[in-house]
Design an enzyme around this catalytic site. Structure first.
Site, PDB file in Angstrom:
ATOM      1  N   GLY A  47       0.865  -1.177   0.000  1.00 37.88           N
ATOM      2  CA  GLY A  47       0.000   0.000   0.000  1.00 37.88           C
ATOM      3  C   GLY A  47       0.896   1.219   0.000  1.00 37.88           C
ATOM      4  O   GLY A  47       1.896   1.255  -0.713  1.00 37.88           O
ATOM      5  N   GLU A  48       0.591   2.166   0.834  1.00 38.60           N
ATOM      6  CA  GLU A  48       1.387   3.394   0.933  1.00 38.60           C
ATOM      7  C   GLU A  48       1.990   3.465   2.334  1.00 38.60           C
ATOM      8  O   GLU A  48       1.277   3.649   3.323  1.00 38.60           O
ATOM      9  CB  GLU A  48       0.492   4.605   0.657  1.00 38.60           C
ATOM     10  CG  GLU A  48       1.200   5.920   0.694  1.00 38.60           C
ATOM     11  CD  GLU A  48       2.418   5.996  -0.221  1.00 38.60           C
ATOM     12  OE1 GLU A  48       3.485   6.381   0.271  1.00 38.60           O
ATOM     13  OE2 GLU A  48       2.288   5.666  -1.418  1.00 38.60           O
ATOM     14  N   SER A  49       3.307   3.316   2.432  1.00 36.19           N
ATOM     15  CA  SER A  49       3.970   3.217   3.737  1.00 36.19           C
ATOM     16  C   SER A  49       3.780   4.468   4.593  1.00 36.19           C
ATOM     17  O   SER A  49       3.581   4.364   5.805  1.00 36.19           O
ATOM     18  CB  SER A  49       5.458   2.913   3.569  1.00 36.19           C
ATOM     19  OG  SER A  49       6.099   3.933   2.835  1.00 36.19           O
ATOM     20  N   CYS A  79       6.107  -5.133   0.367  1.00 43.35           N
ATOM     21  CA  CYS A  79       6.193  -3.829  -0.287  1.00 43.35           C
ATOM     22  C   CYS A  79       6.198  -2.702   0.748  1.00 43.35           C
ATOM     23  O   CYS A  79       7.219  -2.445   1.362  1.00 43.35           O
ATOM     24  CB  CYS A  79       5.088  -3.691  -1.331  1.00 43.35           C
ATOM     25  SG  CYS A  79       5.391  -2.381  -2.540  1.00 43.35           S
ATOM     26  N   ARG A 106      12.668   3.501  -1.456  1.00 44.56           N
ATOM     27  CA  ARG A 106      11.241   3.618  -1.834  1.00 44.56           C
ATOM     28  C   ARG A 106      11.093   3.769  -3.336  1.00 44.56           C
ATOM     29  O   ARG A 106      11.931   4.381  -3.983  1.00 44.56           O
ATOM     30  CB  ARG A 106      10.620   4.869  -1.220  1.00 44.56           C
ATOM     31  CG  ARG A 106      10.452   4.864   0.243  1.00 44.56           C
ATOM     32  CD  ARG A 106       9.688   6.089   0.660  1.00 44.56           C
ATOM     33  NE  ARG A 106       8.367   5.933   0.087  1.00 44.56           N
ATOM     34  CZ  ARG A 106       7.406   6.824   0.149  1.00 44.56           C
ATOM     35  NH1 ARG A 106       7.603   7.966   0.728  1.00 44.56           N
ATOM     36  NH2 ARG A 106       6.244   6.589  -0.376  1.00 44.56           N
ATOM     37  N   ILE A 133       4.965  -3.671  -7.798  1.00 49.32           N
ATOM     38  CA  ILE A 133       4.135  -2.504  -8.091  1.00 49.32           C
ATOM     39  C   ILE A 133       4.667  -1.329  -7.276  1.00 49.32           C
ATOM     40  O   ILE A 133       4.621  -1.355  -6.047  1.00 49.32           O
ATOM     41  CB  ILE A 133       2.655  -2.761  -7.739  1.00 49.32           C
ATOM     42  CG1 ILE A 133       2.125  -3.962  -8.522  1.00 49.32           C
ATOM     43  CG2 ILE A 133       1.813  -1.507  -8.004  1.00 49.32           C
ATOM     44  CD1 ILE A 133       0.745  -4.420  -8.097  1.00 49.32           C
ATOM     45  N   ARG A 134       5.212  -0.325  -7.978  1.00 50.49           N
ATOM     46  CA  ARG A 134       5.833   0.826  -7.291  1.00 50.49           C
ATOM     47  C   ARG A 134       6.695   0.335  -6.131  1.00 50.49           C
ATOM     48  O   ARG A 134       6.646   0.861  -5.024  1.00 50.49           O
ATOM     49  CB  ARG A 134       4.774   1.799  -6.791  1.00 50.49           C
ATOM     50  CG  ARG A 134       4.032   2.503  -7.895  1.00 50.49           C
ATOM     51  CD  ARG A 134       3.010   3.493  -7.377  1.00 50.49           C
ATOM     52  NE  ARG A 134       3.613   4.431  -6.439  1.00 50.49           N
ATOM     53  CZ  ARG A 134       2.985   4.947  -5.397  1.00 50.49           C
ATOM     54  NH1 ARG A 134       1.745   4.628  -5.143  1.00 50.49           N
ATOM     55  NH2 ARG A 134       3.589   5.801  -4.601  1.00 50.49           N
ATOM     56  N   HIS A 169       4.777  -8.561  -4.338  1.00 55.52           N
ATOM     57  CA  HIS A 169       3.455  -8.894  -3.792  1.00 55.52           C
ATOM     58  C   HIS A 169       3.108 -10.357  -4.049  1.00 55.52           C
ATOM     59  O   HIS A 169       2.447 -10.672  -5.040  1.00 55.52           O
ATOM     60  CB  HIS A 169       2.381  -8.020  -4.443  1.00 55.52           C
ATOM     61  CG  HIS A 169       2.464  -6.581  -4.087  1.00 55.52           C
ATOM     62  ND1 HIS A 169       1.801  -6.046  -3.018  1.00 55.52           N
ATOM     63  CD2 HIS A 169       3.143  -5.557  -4.657  1.00 55.52           C
ATOM     64  CE1 HIS A 169       2.051  -4.746  -2.945  1.00 55.52           C
ATOM     65  NE2 HIS A 169       2.871  -4.427  -3.931  1.00 55.52           N
ATOM     66  N   GLU A 171       0.917 -12.032  -2.667  1.00 54.48           N
ATOM     67  CA  GLU A 171      -0.539 -12.196  -2.543  1.00 54.48           C
ATOM     68  C   GLU A 171      -1.271 -11.949  -3.863  1.00 54.48           C
ATOM     69  O   GLU A 171      -2.452 -12.252  -3.975  1.00 54.48           O
ATOM     70  CB  GLU A 171      -1.087 -11.277  -1.441  1.00 54.48           C
ATOM     71  CG  GLU A 171      -1.165  -9.808  -1.785  1.00 54.48           C
ATOM     72  CD  GLU A 171       0.133  -9.029  -1.692  1.00 54.48           C
ATOM     73  OE1 GLU A 171       0.074  -7.795  -1.863  1.00 54.48           O
ATOM     74  OE2 GLU A 171       1.204  -9.625  -1.469  1.00 54.48           O
TER      75      GLU A 171
END
Length: 187
Positions: A47-49, A79, A106, A133-134, A169, A171
């Site tokens: 997600g977004e850390s 991630c 990052r 992903i990113r 990821h 998952e």
């Protein structure tokens, strides 16, 4: 076995689905009182850390989760979860839980357009699918941290005692092996 999945933001449902396929019970951790439940391991999803770190503090869960990890609770960060656990983030002045002896970068592969898929070896498992992903990558490990996988010349999975991290990821693929690896850390 019961695993808590941090469900503040990011890809937490996909982790729950993988755990269900493995026959492992899971529940969502959304607020401080959820940490009072009995559980054997914790997954911190992608997600977004920065958002997740901010929410952990605002919801008064930060110190409790950090203490649980430091006292041996098995944790798996993917991630953004990797970034939350890293003791150093090279391109960010902030750190978050900072429980794992790794340095990370990052958005190391660029923005959304820099996302990619590959198959690489994971120590103790063999070749597995990896979706980035990113994604960050691990720029260095210290102490007794063990490198588990590399991709594109960078470290993308590592373990230190009760802590497991992946820059990718697992998952988001059908392969269950990384989650199974984590459940074996708990046993």
């Amino acid at each position: 076995m019961r695993i808590g999945v941090l469900a503040l933001q990011g890809a937490f449902i996909e982790h729950e689905q993988i755990l269900a396929r493995l026959g492992v019970s899971s529940f969502e951790i959304r607020q401080e009182k959820d940490l009072d439940s009995a559980f054997d391991g914790l997954i911190i999803p992608g997600g977004e850390s920065t958002v997740q770190g901010k929410l952990l503090r605002e919801l008064n869960m930060f110190d409790k989760i950090k203490n649980l990890i430091e006292n041996g609770l098995p944790v798996f960060g993917t991630c953004a979860g990797l970034l939350l656990l890293a003791k150093k983030i090279e391109n960010d002045d902030r750190t978050h839980l900072a429980t794992m002896d790794i340095s990370a970068v990052r958005n190391a592969y660029g923005r959304q357009l820099g996302s990619f898929y590959t198959e690489q070896d994971f120590k103790g498992i063999g070749k597995i699918p990896m979706t980035f992903i990113r994604a960050p990558y691990i720029s260095g490990v210290q102490g007794d941290t063990e490198i588990l996988a590399e991709a594109d010349g960078h470290i993308v999975a590592a373990r230190q005692k009760n802590q497991l991290v992946t820059a990718f990821h697992p998952e988001l693929n059908d392969d269950l092996s990384v989650h199974e690896y984590f459940t074996k850390m708990i046993l």
